[in-house]
Motif scaffolding. Sequence first.
Motif, short mmCIF file in Angstrom:
data_model
loop_
_atom_site.label_atom_id
_atom_site.label_comp_id
_atom_site.label_asym_id
_atom_site.label_seq_id
_atom_site.Cartn_x
_atom_site.Cartn_y
_atom_site.Cartn_z
N SER A 1 22.13 10.61 -3.46
CA SER A 1 22.50 9.63 -2.24
C SER A 1 22.91 8.42 -2.04
O SER A 1 23.26 8.38 -1.05
N PHE B 1 25.84 8.28 -3.39
CA PHE B 1 27.26 8.86 -2.48
C PHE B 1 27.12 8.20 -1.24
O PHE B 1 28.78 7.68 -1.12
N LEU B 2 26.51 6.99 -0.77
CA LEU B 2 26.61 6.17 0.76
C LEU B 2 27.78 5.02 -0.15
O LEU B 2 28.64 4.27 0.73
N THR C 1 29.77 10.74 2.23
CA THR C 1 28.64 11.52 3.38
C THR C 1 28.51 13.16 2.77
O THR C 1 29.85 14.11 2.98
N THR D 1 22.95 9.03 3.08
CA THR D 1 24.48 9.16 2.50
C THR D 1 25.28 8.86 4.25
O THR D 1 26.70 8.73 3.60
#
Length: 174
Positions: free
Chosen positions: A55, A58-59, A64, A88
């Motif tokens: 996660s 992802f960020l 998202t 995220t």
Amino acid sequence: MIIYLVDALYEALNFAWRDNNDDKIFYDKLVILFTDSALNGLFTDLSGKDSWKMSHQFLKKDITLLVVGVEPTIIECYDFYCALAENTGKGQIFCGKYSLFANAVSIVPAAIARVIANEQTLYQVLGNISIKDIEENSMLTYSYMKNRVDRMIKECQAMNDIKKFFFNHRSHAR
């Protein structure tokens, strides 16, 4: 061949996403995860990839996550999924969301209809989902778990941290 949720997240993270270009055209990166169970490492020993660490990736990659949980089996870990989605998020523009399936049945088709009508992108529409819409007709009360979600995001770096936090909270709640 069994494909686990964490493997699907890994594939989404490493997908060949289209980059934004010099013409000021921006491509939103949105992953929608439908689930009725806990991710690897929450109630079991972690074997394989760490979804919490993912996660964070992802960020970094501007991806998202929208998590849609299917009740009632997901209730025991909805605060985790909410934290995973929010981890995220990208601040004011859009925050990862967690919704229960009962709400997704009405929210997702309405969002797609707005996109088809060229009102907004799917990313923008989903970003405008209110907490009231998410909580409607479900057992989820976001305000009840907001503090836990914020603490998980602030304090946890990996699934093992999440697991410790998760079980410490559950044992103190009794």
